[in-house]
Motif scaffolding. Sequence first.
Motif, short mmCIF file in Angstrom:
data_model
loop_
_atom_site.label_atom_id
_atom_site.label_comp_id
_atom_site.label_asym_id
_atom_site.label_seq_id
_atom_site.Cartn_x
_atom_site.Cartn_y
_atom_site.Cartn_z
N VAL A 49 0.86 -1.19 0.00
CA VAL A 49 0.00 0.00 0.00
C VAL A 49 0.89 1.24 0.00
CG1 VAL A 49 -1.72 1.32 1.29
CG2 VAL A 49 -1.85 -1.19 1.22
N ASP A 50 0.59 2.19 -0.87
CA ASP A 50 1.39 3.41 -0.97
C ASP A 50 0.44 4.60 -1.16
OD1 ASP A 50 3.23 5.39 -1.35
OD2 ASP A 50 4.18 4.52 -3.12
N VAL A 51 0.10 5.26 -0.05
CA VAL A 51 -0.78 6.43 -0.12
C VAL A 51 -0.18 7.56 0.71
CG1 VAL A 51 -2.98 5.31 -0.63
CG2 VAL A 51 -2.21 5.44 1.74
N PRO A 52 -0.20 8.78 0.21
CA PRO A 52 0.31 9.92 0.99
C PRO A 52 -0.71 10.36 2.03
CG PRO A 52 -0.51 10.68 -1.13
CD PRO A 52 -0.63 9.19 -1.14
N ALA A 53 -0.28 11.19 2.95
CA ALA A 53 -1.15 11.72 3.99
C ALA A 53 -2.04 12.83 3.44
CB ALA A 53 -0.31 12.26 5.15
N LEU A 54 -3.13 13.11 4.15
CA LEU A 54 -3.93 14.27 3.85
C LEU A 54 -3.19 15.54 4.29
CD1 LEU A 54 -7.51 13.11 5.00
CD2 LEU A 54 -6.66 13.32 2.65
N GLU A 55 -3.64 16.67 3.78
CA GLU A 55 -3.01 17.93 4.14
C GLU A 55 -3.23 18.23 5.63
OE1 GLU A 55 -2.90 22.65 2.84
OE2 GLU A 55 -4.41 21.32 1.96
N MET A 56 -2.21 18.77 6.24
CA MET A 56 -2.25 19.12 7.66
C MET A 56 -1.86 20.58 7.81
SD MET A 56 -0.40 16.98 10.70
CE MET A 56 1.25 17.26 10.05
N VAL A 57 -2.68 21.35 8.51
CA VAL A 57 -2.42 22.78 8.66
C VAL A 57 -2.64 23.19 10.11
CG1 VAL A 57 -3.01 23.36 6.28
CG2 VAL A 57 -4.79 23.41 8.01
N LYS A 58 -2.24 24.43 10.42
CA LYS A 58 -2.33 24.91 11.79
C LYS A 58 -3.81 25.10 12.22
CE LYS A 58 2.04 25.14 12.76
NZ LYS A 58 2.80 26.35 13.02
N TRP A 59 -4.07 24.75 13.46
CA TRP A 59 -5.38 24.92 14.07
C TRP A 59 -5.49 26.37 14.52
CZ3 TRP A 59 -9.91 22.71 14.20
CH2 TRP A 59 -10.80 22.87 15.27
N PHE A 60 -6.15 27.18 13.67
CA PHE A 60 -6.29 28.62 13.90
C PHE A 60 -4.90 29.24 14.09
CE2 PHE A 60 -10.29 26.71 14.35
CZ PHE A 60 -11.22 27.65 13.97
N ASP A 61 -4.66 29.97 15.17
CA ASP A 61 -3.35 30.61 15.33
C ASP A 61 -2.52 29.92 16.40
OD1 ASP A 61 -4.85 31.40 17.49
OD2 ASP A 61 -4.37 33.54 17.35
N SER A 62 -2.75 28.61 16.55
CA SER A 62 -1.96 27.83 17.51
C SER A 62 -0.86 27.06 16.78
CB SER A 62 -2.87 26.84 18.26
OG SER A 62 -3.19 25.73 17.43
N ASN A 63 -0.01 26.40 17.56
CA ASN A 63 1.02 25.56 16.97
C ASN A 63 0.57 24.10 16.85
OD1 ASN A 63 3.58 24.93 15.90
ND2 ASN A 63 4.40 24.41 17.91
N TYR A 64 -0.70 23.86 17.08
CA TYR A 64 -1.26 22.52 16.87
C TYR A 64 -1.68 22.40 15.40
CZ TYR A 64 -4.30 18.48 17.09
OH TYR A 64 -4.86 17.25 16.85
N HIS A 65 -1.49 21.21 14.82
CA HIS A 65 -1.84 20.97 13.42
C HIS A 65 -3.04 20.02 13.35
CE1 HIS A 65 2.43 21.91 13.60
NE2 HIS A 65 2.51 22.07 12.30
N TYR A 66 -4.00 20.34 12.51
CA TYR A 66 -5.13 19.43 12.29
C TYR A 66 -5.10 18.93 10.85
CZ TYR A 66 -7.94 22.78 9.55
OH TYR A 66 -8.40 23.63 8.56
N VAL A 67 -5.76 17.79 10.64
CA VAL A 67 -5.84 17.21 9.31
C VAL A 67 -7.09 17.75 8.62
CG1 VAL A 67 -6.07 15.07 7.99
CG2 VAL A 67 -4.64 15.13 10.06
N LYS A 68 -6.90 18.32 7.43
CA LYS A 68 -8.00 18.97 6.72
C LYS A 68 -9.00 17.95 6.18
CE LYS A 68 -6.82 23.44 4.61
NZ LYS A 68 -8.11 24.09 4.81
N PRO A 69 -10.29 18.10 6.48
CA PRO A 69 -11.28 17.31 5.75
C PRO A 69 -11.13 17.56 4.25
CG PRO A 69 -12.29 18.42 7.63
CD PRO A 69 -10.89 18.97 7.49
N THR A 70 -11.05 16.50 3.50
CA THR A 70 -10.75 16.59 2.07
C THR A 70 -11.91 15.94 1.32
OG1 THR A 70 -8.39 16.52 2.58
CG2 THR A 70 -9.03 16.04 0.31
#
Length: 769
Positions: free
Chosen positions: A106-127
């Motif tokens: 199996v070879d699949v890349p991850a979904l996009e991950m961006v910052k949660w508002f103006d924090s340093n936490y990253h969330y995975v974008k619903p795609t």
Amino acid sequence: MVQSSVLGFPRMGVLRDLKKANEAYWADKISQEALLEEGKRLRLAHWKIQKDAGVDIIPSNDFAHYDHVLDHIQFFNAVPERYTKQKLSPLDEYFAMGRGHQKGGVDVPALEMVKWFDSNYHYVKPTLQDNQTFSLAENPKPVREFLEAKEAGIITRPVLVGPVSFLALGKADRGSSVNPISLLDKLVPVYVELLKALKAAGAETVQIDEPTLVFDLAPEVKAAFKPAYEAFAAAGDAIPSLVVATYFGDIVHNFDVLPAFSAAKGIHVDLVRNPEQLEPVIKQLGPSQILSAGVVDGRNIWKNDFAKSLDLLQTAIKALGEDRVIVATSSSLLHTPHTLASEKKLPTDVYEWFSFASEKVKEVAILAKAVTNPEAVRAELDANAAAIKARAESTRTNDPKVKERQAAVTPEQHNRKSGFDTRYAQQKKHLSLPLFPTTTIGSFPQTSEIRVQRNKFTKGEISAEEYDSFIKKEIDLAVSIQDELDLDVYVHGEPERNDMVQYFGERLNGYVFTTHAWVQSYGSRCVRPPIIVGDISRPAPMTVKESKYAASISKKPMKGMLTGPVTCLRWSFPRVDVHQSVQCQQLALALRDEVVDLEANGIYVIQVDEPALREGLPLRKGSERDAYLEWAVNSFKLATAGVEDSTQIHSHFCYSEFQDFFHAIAALDADVLSIENSKSDAKLLKVFIDEAYPRHIGPGVYDIHSPRVPAEEEFKQRIEEMLEFLRPEQLWINPDCGLKTRKWDEVKGALTHMVNAAKYFREKYANKA
């Protein structure tokens, strides 16, 4: 009676237990069952901490093995087909979306991950897809975890990301053109189904997070709240009561949305970030609605000032009565460390200034008691007042020499000697770089051996000479590997650095440091932010020794690596008694000295990273954003403008979504920008054409958050896409970010393919010329 509540609790555990368990599972060292059992153990431990502290309303479904938004993607069956068709187990499918999967065919890349508002936490974008559907997973996670707590004798308030925020924070998948918010009619019935299941399980109230209310909302997003919450109201007693939670800003500008929540039991607002919204919000509440008053900071580690919080709470109680006020954290405590009790090495006086998650839940409970019966918690109130007074009067906070230097800063110190064209002509001659130059963003793998040796040195088990010798060998290795890979601009690999901010903080006056105060950044990645307690200055060079040595053994230009002033500020816990612009300028002056020293020691490419520049951008357009960009840009320029024209200044940024403040990116005047870009649409690079950006750019060509090694053809395809928007002579080829979390075999494989792809285009365009 005034109740207390917590909006969410950190997931990792006292000693980063979840990180260790996740990584053990990924390495096939523990079973899926063992991992899930560890998750259950942590949840029970965290609920008990809150119950024992006296908190009345305890959250559930705030736990996630990777990310809470990713949880929603899975239990709403919004998983893109490229993952579902792999027939992985639900847990492996979940991790594949978060970090990619390249195993077992199996070879699949991850979904996009961006910052949660103006924090340093990253969330995975619903795609989301053009033909997107939603359905509720069997035995959905929020119900499972509510019942888990119930079985332990704790009735929790489940937490859900609201339907409007879930969609507004998502995006259309590549090849799809759907506007996510247009899918509301399909999604809301699934929310209703989930809420009914929670009601059947015994949940009395559910926290619905709609943090997008702090944004300037597009008309179609703003209009979506009314039908969504009318559907919830129509469900009546079949679903639990709802408390709609916002945080990280004020909601005054979106008051026209509040009637949509008329059937909700209550509204939560962040009174740490925006206390001035209290009275306007009170006036907007319905006649029986509850106000959840977020007065305990979920984003910083300073002890709550009980006197100030009680003033706000008394204002609310006077207007609404005791039964309509809940004392709460401002947001989830996800952004704070687990417990102050683990810190055995902090100076005694400083220790009394702080409060981590386990202490903050106690603060919430104390405040709820204090507003009605202060004498019942008199000892706690008096101790708090003494700690607040001690910090205000401490000699740690003020350094007259730093203030004197700041007062002497001139406008001229913010500008390079010449414009870019003049600088580049000298740099081209000085550095002799080819077309499509290749480099990396700075760090190479932090191997277990590096961590062991650093730990031994920290504990005094090896001498400074032994540790320096080890670091030199690691730099030798990094340089030799770059020789093999045939990169064009080298880095020394940063083996001596524990973290890109902590490392510098440990070498600056004005900081203190923790031992176990870890905070989740994404997935299993944790950071230990240093704490700014006073005025900042640089007592001695911080990076010169290692960079100078690396340059002495390198065949190619060696890049000096620094973390920029904005990122040092944002990824620390900052002071709250001094404006952030003052702290940032102090950091800039310290870094200016370091940049000049690097150049004086033969380092003529210097990268000053600012991945947090976008993160720090105020969430709404207007004067606050303009002011931030002015002092943030000036701080970067102050740090970097002291060098000669022939020295090339680079900077790195997380995420390429900066169209709305591109003028500030351009104003930094860096010679080369690198940006995290591999999971973003290449069309985002169009802004460089639209703005006629004259300088050089390195959009990331592969995702370093994933262990997956892209094929050479993938690199060529990405470069080809970039050349639709960028000129060949301005394009650099580099990964998305630093490589410290990857293994050497992954790094070598990916960089080999990257360099080969760059050479392919170098030859192709040389032939055209």
